[in-house]
Structures are given as C-alpha cells and as structure tokens.
Design an enzyme around this catalytic site. Sequence first.
Site, PDB file in Angstrom:
ATOM      1  N   ASP A  45       7.738  -4.484   3.427  1.00  0.00           N
ATOM      2  CA  ASP A  45       7.779  -6.056   3.630  1.00  0.00           C
ATOM      3  C   ASP A  45       7.957  -6.640   4.855  1.00  0.00           C
ATOM      4  O   ASP A  45       8.414  -7.478   5.074  1.00  0.00           O
ATOM      5  CB  ASP A  45       8.944  -6.355   2.658  1.00  0.00           C
ATOM      6  CG  ASP A  45       8.736  -5.864   1.247  1.00  0.00           C
ATOM      7  OD1 ASP A  45       7.716  -5.939   0.699  1.00  0.00           O
ATOM      8  OD2 ASP A  45       9.907  -5.271   0.816  1.00  0.00           O
ATOM      9  N   LYS A  82       2.826  -6.989   6.486  1.00  0.00           N
ATOM     10  CA  LYS A  82       1.641  -6.316   7.004  1.00  0.00           C
ATOM     11  C   LYS A  82       0.306  -7.008   6.534  1.00  0.00           C
ATOM     12  O   LYS A  82      -0.410  -7.157   7.328  1.00  0.00           O
ATOM     13  CB  LYS A  82       1.401  -4.802   6.248  1.00  0.00           C
ATOM     14  CG  LYS A  82       2.281  -4.092   6.737  1.00  0.00           C
ATOM     15  CD  LYS A  82       2.406  -2.792   5.903  1.00  0.00           C
ATOM     16  CE  LYS A  82       3.022  -2.965   4.369  1.00  0.00           C
ATOM     17  NZ  LYS A  82       4.510  -3.106   4.164  1.00  0.00           N
ATOM     18  N   GLY A  88       3.424  -4.925  -2.687  1.00  0.00           N
ATOM     19  CA  GLY A  88       3.074  -6.385  -3.167  1.00  0.00           C
ATOM     20  C   GLY A  88       2.798  -7.081  -1.887  1.00  0.00           C
ATOM     21  O   GLY A  88       3.738  -7.163  -0.789  1.00  0.00           O
ATOM     22  N   HIS A  89       1.633  -7.232  -1.704  1.00  0.00           N
ATOM     23  CA  HIS A  89       1.123  -7.846  -0.338  1.00  0.00           C
ATOM     24  C   HIS A  89       1.062  -9.221  -0.736  1.00  0.00           C
ATOM     25  O   HIS A  89       0.103  -9.535  -1.478  1.00  0.00           O
ATOM     26  CB  HIS A  89       0.057  -7.325   0.104  1.00  0.00           C
ATOM     27  CG  HIS A  89       0.008  -5.734   0.500  1.00  0.00           C
ATOM     28  ND1 HIS A  89      -0.773  -4.773   0.736  1.00  0.00           N
ATOM     29  CD2 HIS A  89       1.386  -5.352   0.920  1.00  0.00           C
ATOM     30  CE1 HIS A  89      -0.348  -3.802   1.326  1.00  0.00           C
ATOM     31  NE2 HIS A  89       1.025  -3.814   1.434  1.00  0.00           N
ATOM     32  N   GLN A 120       3.994  -0.034   1.628  1.00  0.00           N
ATOM     33  CA  GLN A 120       5.420   0.466   2.104  1.00  0.00           C
ATOM     34  C   GLN A 120       5.524   0.337   3.606  1.00  0.00           C
ATOM     35  O   GLN A 120       4.961  -0.382   4.330  1.00  0.00           O
ATOM     36  CB  GLN A 120       5.782   1.737   1.467  1.00  0.00           C
ATOM     37  CG  GLN A 120       5.777   1.429  -0.263  1.00  0.00           C
ATOM     38  CD  GLN A 120       4.748   1.570  -0.980  1.00  0.00           C
ATOM     39  OE1 GLN A 120       3.749   2.418  -0.570  1.00  0.00           O
ATOM     40  NE2 GLN A 120       4.318   1.001  -1.844  1.00  0.00           N
TER      41      GLN A 120
HETATM   42  P1  IMP Z   1       8.819   3.214  -5.847  1.00  0.00           P
HETATM   43  O1  IMP Z   1       7.658   3.443  -4.613  1.00  0.00           O
HETATM   44  O2  IMP Z   1       8.451   2.506  -6.824  1.00  0.00           O
HETATM   45  O3  IMP Z   1       8.913   4.784  -6.383  1.00  0.00           O
HETATM   46  O4  IMP Z   1      10.245   2.835  -5.049  1.00  0.00           O
HETATM   47  C1  IMP Z   1      10.853   3.610  -4.212  1.00  0.00           C
HETATM   48  C2  IMP Z   1      11.430   2.890  -3.120  1.00  0.00           C
HETATM   49  O5  IMP Z   1      10.634   2.235  -2.396  1.00  0.00           O
HETATM   50  C3  IMP Z   1      12.405   1.958  -3.624  1.00  0.00           C
HETATM   51  O6  IMP Z   1      13.547   1.807  -2.773  1.00  0.00           O
HETATM   52  C4  IMP Z   1      11.476   0.722  -3.650  1.00  0.00           C
HETATM   53  O7  IMP Z   1      12.164  -0.704  -3.596  1.00  0.00           O
HETATM   54  C5  IMP Z   1      10.678   0.806  -2.359  1.00  0.00           C
HETATM   55  N1  IMP Z   1       9.308   0.352  -2.275  1.00  0.00           N
HETATM   56  C6  IMP Z   1       8.272   0.552  -2.920  1.00  0.00           C
HETATM   57  N2  IMP Z   1       7.333  -0.172  -2.715  1.00  0.00           N
HETATM   58  C7  IMP Z   1       7.538  -1.101  -1.996  1.00  0.00           C
HETATM   59  C8  IMP Z   1       7.051  -2.162  -1.219  1.00  0.00           C
HETATM   60  O8  IMP Z   1       5.841  -2.342  -1.314  1.00  0.00           O
HETATM   61  N3  IMP Z   1       7.830  -2.955  -0.436  1.00  0.00           N
HETATM   62  C9  IMP Z   1       9.192  -2.558   0.001  1.00  0.00           C
HETATM   63  N4  IMP Z   1       9.908  -1.599  -0.891  1.00  0.00           N
HETATM   64  C10 IMP Z   1       8.924  -0.774  -1.622  1.00  0.00           C
HETATM   65 MG    MG Z   2       5.585  -6.168  -0.056  1.00  0.00          MG
END
Ligand code: IMP
Ligand code: MG
Length: 424
Positions: free
Chosen positions: A13, A16, A40-41, A218
């Site tokens: 977040d 990017k 989520g972009h 991420q």
């Molecule tokens: P997962 O990727 O859904 O398995 O989540 C693992 C960790 O990564 C959690 O803390 C999520 O909140 C975090 N996470 C996964 N995708 C994103 C993203 O796009 N932005 C921010 N945090 C993320």
């Molecule tokens: Mg995001």
Amino acid sequence: MASIAVLGCMWGDEAKAKIVDYLGAEVDYVVRFQGGSNAGHTIVAEGRKYVFHTIPSGILYAHSQCLIGAGVVVDPFSLIKEIRELEAAGLTLQNRLTIDDRAGLVLPLHQMLDLGSEARLKDSKIGTTGRGIGPAYADLTARAGLRLGDLAHPRYLRQRITELYEYHHIPVATDELTALLANLKDAYKQLKQYISPISPILHEARQREASILFEGAQGSLLDRTWGTYPYVTSSHTVADAIGSGTGFSLRHIDKIIGVYKAYCTRVGEGPFPTELFGTLGDNIRITGNEFGSTTGRPRRVGWFDGVMAAYTARLNGIDAIALTLLDVLSGLDEIKICIGYESGGKTLSEPPAHHLDLAKVRPIYITLEGWKEDITRVRSFKALPHSAQFYVKAIADILDVPVEIVSVGKDRKQTFMIQAGGTA
Ligand code: IMP
Ligand code: MG
C-alpha cells in the site's frame, strides 16, 4: 528507459499503482510477477477511480500490453469479474492482456483453507486477505497445486483436483466436483484467448528495445523470507522475484524504483515498531484514507521507519525512491523519523530477523519541523515548503538513494520528478 521495476518497499500500500500509472504513460509493457488477488491497486485518473487486483494497472493506457507472469497465482473467477468490470468502464482488454500458463491456480478450496487456518490460529492469526493466496502457493511448492495451463486438459484437471482434495484430507462430493469443473470449463472459455507464455514476449520486447515496467504487489516487508515472518504473504515480493516470476532475467532490468510512503502503514497482524496509537494515528489514517482496497480494513499507521526502509532499499538494490502521500503529513507541528532501534540497552541499525525480537525494539526518533501549507498543488521540489524539502532530503540521506518522484495527491497529475541533486 528500457526496463524498470516499481516495488513497494514496506508492508504494501505504498501507492505503487499510482507510480506505475505515472510512468506507464511511456511504457510498452506492464508486468505483474507475484502475488494474486490479495493485492488492491487503486488509481484515480481523470477523476475516475479504478481498483485492480490481478490485472496490471497499465491497462489504463490504450497502447500498453499487460502481462501476468508465472509467479502470480490467479483466481480465474475473480479475474473474470475484474475483466468484466474494466470492460464495463470502457477499457479494451482484447489483444492487450497475456497471462502465463505457468501461473498458479487459486481455487475455492484455497479460500476455504485460508479462512480455516486463520480461524484456527485465533490470536496468532496472520490477518490475511482471505483470498486463498497462501494455500495456493503452499500447494504449488508441495507440487500438489494446479496451474492455469491445466485448464486446457479437462480429464487431467479432474484428476489433479481430486488428488488435491485427497492431499488436504478433505472429502468432496461428486456433484460438487462436477459443478466446480463445469465452472472452470466456463472460466477457461472466457480466459483462453489471454493465456500464453510471457517469457518469449518479454525476450522479443527486449530485443527490439521496447520499454518494460515490472509492477510489484504487496511490499518487501511482506516477502515470504525477508519480511516479518510469519506475518508475511506467501510470495517473494523483493526484486529477485522478477526473474523467477516472469522468465525475464533480473540482470536485464535497468532501473529499480523503490516506492515508500512518507509514513508507514500495515494491514494485518505482525510487528510494526513505529506504530502510532491514539488521535495522531487516527488523523493520519483518515487524511490518508488508509483503509484496505481489497478488504476495507483500517490500516495501522506509524512514522517513517528508516531502519526498515534502509534494509529494504538494500535488499532490492533500489536506484531511486518514489515518495508518496507526502501531502498527508501537511498540518502537523512536527514529524518524526525512526533512525535506529533500541533493544536491551543496544542500538540496532538492522531489524532483528525474529518477529518476537522485532516486537520488543524501541524506535529512536529524530524530530523534524512540520509544514502547514497544503502541498497538493505543488509540482516541483523547489515549490515545496522548506520543511517538506528537508523531510524529503532526510529520507534520501537515510536510505542513501535519491528521491526522484514525489506524489502529493491521488490524481495522476499530482506527481512530480526531482532531477539529480534534488533541487529542481
Ligand atoms: P495474504 O497475502 O492474503 O496471505 O495476507 C498475508 C499478509 O499480507 C496480511 O498481513 C495481509 O494484510 C498482507 N497483504 C496481502 N496483500 C496485501 C496488499 O496488497 N497490501 C497490503 N497488505 C497486504
Ligand atoms: Mg494495496
């Protein structure tokens, strides 16, 4: 610029997509190399808001080709939904989107496993996005997982899915399996036109000196190895993942841009040394609209962590910094930057590897003067208030990398470049 990578360098977040979108105006290819629909972009262009999960945000530029690499895990149903939403918004995807047939498949089973594992972990849960990303990657590593290319082989697909349920000791009724296979067959019909290996496309693009932009999802501190394990995502998010996730060697990337927010946020559980509690954190969360674009969860907020930031600048070998959401800090009397950690009477300049040790550190801060001016209309470094200039320079100094791009608002236009030397 032949090929560049834009990577989130903290916990995701970092905005990017906004930087990709800004640079994307000039690139021929935009490529995703890891993650899945957990991302989520958000992009605001011409007053319109778009949220992307699996599709590279470069799709907003009619001339750019969008590629999804083998390192990504694809949920075919959510991908189709995303495609249809973008089409409804007037975008053309035909002949502009390619998804590697080596990409992993996220199935409804994976979402079920993700939610089940979180429920089981209770207080020590990871705080995942619940999209099935972790179980999908785990299955691929265990060689039990499926890939997009399996959709082209219906009988084999049935066998592999049956074996996958067996692998997880989960019984599956025949009619449930038949329904799933029918849904996957339908999904394949819709996605088939987009499925093809991307490595040859990238190779050919490089040969004719086309410009390529690799878009991270991420952030580095969520990397499966280098992040705050186990509070991480299940893919590799650092620069090295580009090669294995696309079939385009990292050696051929000309420039790596690290994206950092002017402060820190984190969504989900896990250590966060500079986290702010109380009204200051609440105010920054509201001003920065810090709520997850995939899950809507409020993001945790904290001061800029120079220890973590310098660590990820090094891990990724970044050449330049894109500093985002600087406008959110306007109006504060003073702003802090963490420049070291204190732990057990010792000063640390490197984050401890173990999350229990990281949870114990106390940040050492420097305090900088804030600025009162609204900077959302600023379009050059020189036009920033002096204390904002000083803040930007402090971050460049701590990371020992120049800040080249600054973002002062959500819109594509609220972005400017800083020439070498930092004074333009
Ligand atoms: P997962 O990727 O859904 O398995 O989540 C693992 C960790 O990564 C959690 O803390 C999520 O909140 C975090 N996470 C996964 N995708 C994103 C993203 O796009 N932005 C921010 N945090 C993320
Ligand atoms: Mg995001």
